[in-house]
Scaffold this active site. Structure first.
Site, PDB file in Angstrom:
ATOM      1  CG  PHE A  95      17.954  35.361  21.853  1.00  0.00           C
ATOM      2  CD1 PHE A  95      17.667  34.313  21.047  1.00  0.00           C
ATOM      3  CD2 PHE A  95      18.956  36.128  21.262  1.00  0.00           C
ATOM      4  CE1 PHE A  95      18.308  33.860  19.846  1.00  0.00           C
ATOM      5  CE2 PHE A  95      19.619  35.928  20.274  1.00  0.00           C
ATOM      6  CZ  PHE A  95      19.114  34.736  19.606  1.00  0.00           C
ATOM      7  CE  LYS A 109      20.134  30.288  15.467  1.00  0.00           C
ATOM      8  NZ  LYS A 109      21.481  30.383  15.924  1.00  0.00           N
ATOM      9  CB  THR A 138      16.880  32.457  15.895  1.00  0.00           C
ATOM     10  OG1 THR A 138      18.045  33.119  16.627  1.00  0.00           O
ATOM     11  CG2 THR A 138      17.140  33.256  14.449  1.00  0.00           C
ATOM     12  CG  ASP A 152      25.037  29.796  20.731  1.00  0.00           C
ATOM     13  OD1 ASP A 152      24.996  29.494  19.472  1.00  0.00           O
ATOM     14  OD2 ASP A 152      24.543  30.540  21.572  1.00  0.00           O
ATOM     15  CD  GLU A 205      20.598  33.009  12.162  1.00  0.00           C
ATOM     16  OE1 GLU A 205      20.234  33.977  12.207  1.00  0.00           O
ATOM     17  OE2 GLU A 205      21.383  32.487  12.922  1.00  0.00           O
TER      18      GLU A 205
END
Length: 319
Positions: free
Chosen positions: A178, A132, A156, A17, A96
């Site tokens: 998350f 993303k 996400t 990440d 993203e």
């Protein structure tokens, strides 16, 4: 002795990440995922100066308003970093879509298709990329269309089972529930102290994993946003885990035992199958104060960092 990181790799796909290219080279993850915050940080790293300088020079060759050129440069930077990462990892790189498009299905589609086209222009096939997208209703609808076009998506800012169910119904390739941000929300309201097993973020991901496996859903579960190694250990066996370099290093230095905690073969209890349409999705998400607040907060934070990156690029273009 075998490190916990090595043991984790035996049961879970380990994803880095980070946008730190040097860290990815050192850590050898299978996949890599970035976001606007990580991209902003990477853009300020002297080691990334050649990528930034190239994008700025390209942006100066364009015509039109400086705001539009700055946005185009930011898009190019995201793909440039992603292309570098794709040259290191054997698997996928997540890139993203702009967070300020989180409630605009058509704009998300246009941006996603442009990202894929930019990668393909560099010889990187769509099978190496995950688009993303924030797990809003509009984002999920965009992902549903993209998946049918052969563009795999990573949904996400996912904080609830209802978001996970909607993603599965849409045929999304992968979700990033998350963990740490859920823990943050509960601790800020006086919850805890928590052990890894009753950490509310860990509990949430375990419920999503159980739902998917019990109902034969192929969507990949990739736990994300960890605050400590204990959360990661409590999810050992999850399909994938995306982990910061600092926590990867911590796991690599720890030679303790790491038992498998999640497995499709040991699902004892799973939530009942949900049937969702848009009103039901919005109602259930609204009923979950934590998920509603953290989704909104996450989008705002990513937009803030995206705007900061655009401001940095605008300054460079003007100079």
């Amino acid at each position: 002795m075998t490190s916990k990181l090595e043991r984790l790799r035996e049961m879970t796909v380990v994803v880095a990440d980070t946008g730190d290219i040097a860290a990815v080279r050192r850590l050898n993850p299978q996949d890599c995922t970035t976001n606007p915050t990580l991209l902003l940080k990477a853009a300020g790293d002297p080691a990334s100066a050649p990528l930034v300088d190239e994008a700025i020079a390209w942006g100066r060759s364009l015509s039109g308003p400086i705001e539009a050129r700055a946005e185009a440069v930011c898009d190019r930077l995201a793909v440039s970093f992603g292309a570098e990462l794709a040259g290191i990892v054997p698997g996928r790189v997540s890139t993203e879509v702009d967070a300020d498009l989180s409630f605009d299905t058509q704009a998300t589609l246009a941006k996603a298709r442009a990202i894929i086209a930019a990668y393909e222009a560099r010889g990187i096939g769509r099978e190496r990329i995950l688009i993303k997208i924030a797990a809003t209703w509009e984002g999920i609808r965009a992902a549903e269309i993209l998946q049918k076009e052969g563009i795999d998506c990573n949904l996400t800012l996912l904080f609830s089972l209802v978001q996970a169910v909607a993603c599965a119904d849409a045929g999304v390739f992968l979700i990033s529930p998350f963990v740490g941000r859920i823990l943050d929300w509960h601790k800020a309201r006086g919850g805890g102290p928590y052990t890894p097993d009753d950490d509310p973020g860990v509990v949430s991901v375990r419920a999503i994993y159980a739902y998917y496996k019990a109902h034969g859903i192929d969507t990949v579960v990739m736990g994300a946003s960890f605050r400590n190694a204990g959360e990661i250990e409590a999810l050992a066996g999850c399909d994938r885990l995306t982990i910061s370099p600092a926590l990867l290093d911590e796991l690599a230095a720890d030679e303790g035992d790491l038992p498998r905690r999640l497995s499709p073969d040991t699902i004892a209890e799973a939530p009942a199958r949900l049937a969702l349409d848009e009103p039901h999705f919005r109602y259930l998400l609204n009923a979950d104060a934590m998920a509603t607040e953290k989704l909104a907060e996450g989008i705002r934070a990513f937009v803030k960092d995206l705007h900061a990156l655009r401001a940095l690029v605008t300054e460079r273009l003007a100079g």
